[in-house]
Scaffold this motif. Structure first.
Motif, short mmCIF file in Angstrom:
data_model
loop_
_atom_site.label_atom_id
_atom_site.label_comp_id
_atom_site.label_asym_id
_atom_site.label_seq_id
_atom_site.Cartn_x
_atom_site.Cartn_y
_atom_site.Cartn_z
N THR A 278 -9.70 4.35 -0.80
CA THR A 278 -10.19 3.23 -1.60
C THR A 278 -11.66 3.01 -1.34
OG1 THR A 278 -8.02 2.19 -1.41
CG2 THR A 278 -9.81 0.81 -2.21
N ARG B 10 -13.40 7.07 2.12
CA ARG B 10 -13.38 7.92 0.93
C ARG B 10 -14.67 8.73 0.79
NH1 ARG B 10 -11.62 6.03 -5.16
NH2 ARG B 10 -12.40 7.84 -6.30
N THR C 212 -4.64 -2.20 -1.33
CA THR C 212 -4.26 -2.89 -2.56
C THR C 212 -4.71 -4.34 -2.60
OG1 THR C 212 -2.13 -3.56 -1.63
CG2 THR C 212 -2.21 -1.44 -2.76
N GLN D 10 -4.25 4.07 0.35
CA GLN D 10 -5.04 3.29 -0.59
C GLN D 10 -4.75 1.81 -0.36
OE1 GLN D 10 -3.20 5.55 -3.75
NE2 GLN D 10 -5.18 6.20 -4.49
N GLU E 5 0.83 -1.19 0.00
CA GLU E 5 0.00 0.00 0.00
C GLU E 5 0.87 1.25 0.00
OE1 GLU E 5 -2.16 -3.33 1.97
OE2 GLU E 5 -0.21 -2.38 2.26
#
Length: 339
Positions: A113, A127, A86, A84, A49
């Motif tokens: 994300t 988010r 992954t 974010q 990440e």
């Protein structure tokens, strides 16, 4: 050493639930638009990440310390963290989130994300949550729009850090184990001169005996026989007429320093107790401190000629990445790391 901690921490994650591990410092990302008095540091998570930490710009002397001025971070300037995810695997997503919360306990944290299924009880912003300021909205939108962009990072290194660390440790061990008379010795004064001199190459002193982190040959040196995988090993002993220590990092690099060269200043009983080197094992990931073990017992354990139950339990608690849930979907390249 930060990289050592991030890699070795994966070896002590729990198998049956998400855990907490160290993040990997990557340097400054100067491309991220910040206020003039702010800067953006980049970190890596356990599943590759990308984590951004925006905080006030510190004095230049803090540039070589990951995270900058920790006193300011722990008080009025905690900063803002964006990240974010992954991995589609909940184990790794939650391990990343828990590790970020542990590493940045006071910062404002937001996941960039869009994801479903993760528990919303963890103390982060998502988010889709409302932004608390226009500045935060601009930063988040820029990071989302430039998520796939390849950018250079800038990292500053202080090649004198290990010597200063060794001097600090030697001063502390000397006072604690050998006694206050050692703290008032001429050799201790030389250690203090090294500790408080941050300029590489300007502390040459023939009376200071030790081996720092930066050794000739770089990473080509042979593994230290005292190294314990994923843990820090500390060896302390009286090598008459000197008293000293050796530290082996979780990545296998060894550093050493003489603490005192005058037995006449030592507390009674030191030579008898430390004539045979004592070994300590430190595992930050598990908050464990094991030992002391006599060096002969420790070496015998490493050679398989005898067993130390505590070390057997520690070895059995280590995991390999293939023992944990996969970090990628089938067909996707796996994140790099220890197998």
């Amino acid at each position: 050493m930060q990289i050592d901690a991030a890699i070795s921490g994966l070896r002590y994650l729990p198998r049956d639930r998400p855990g907490i591990t160290s993040l990997m410092y990557q340097g400054f990302d100067d491309a991220v638009p910040t206020a003039e008095d702010e800067i953006c540091e980049r970190w890596g998570g356990p599943s590759q990440e990308i984590i951004y930490h925006i905080h006030k710009r510190d004095e230049p002397r803090w540039d070589t310390l990951p995270g900058g001025d920790f006193m300011r971070r722990n008080s009025q300037d905690q900063g803002r963290v964006y990240f974010q995810l992954t991995s589609p695997e909940e184990y790794w997503s939650l391990t990343t989130i828990l590790s970020i919360i542990n590493h940045f306990p006071l910062a404002q944290r937001r996941c960039l994300t869009s994801i479903e299924g993760l528990p919303r009880s963890v103390p982060i912003q998502w988010r889709e949550d409302p932004f608390t300021s226009e500045q935060e909205a601009r930063e988040a939108n820029w990071l989302i729009n430039h998520a796939q962009e390849r950018r250079r990072v800038r990292m500053a290194l202080n090649t004198a850090f290990a010597d200063r660390f060794l001097a600090k440790l030697a001063i502390g061990l000397g006072h604690t184990i050998l006694g206050p008379r050692v703290s008032n010795s001429a050799y201790a004064d030389r250690l203090r001169a090294l500790l408080w001199n941050p300029v590489p190459g300007q502390h040459d002193d023939a009376d200071l005996r030790g081996t720092g982190f930066w050794r000739p040959g770089g990473g080509d040196h042979a593994p230290d026989p005292l190294a314990f995988e994923g843990a820090w090993t500390i060896a302390i002993g009286a090598f008459y007429p000197a008293f000293g220590f050796s530290v082996c990092t979780s990545g296998g690099r060894t550093m050493s320093m003489m603490v005192s060269d005058d037995p006449g200043l030592w507390r009674p009983g030191v030579i008898g107790h430390y004539r045979e080197t004592q070994i300590y094992i430190v595992v930050p990931q598990r908050s464990q401190f094991l030992g002391p073990y006599r060096i002969m017992d420790y070496v015998s354990h490493r050679l398989g000629r005898r067993t130390i139950p505590e070390l057997v339990d520690l070895q059995n608690s280590r995991v390999r990445l293939r023992d944990l849930p996969p970090r990628r979907l089938p067909g996707q390249p796996e994140a790099t790391g220890e197998s």
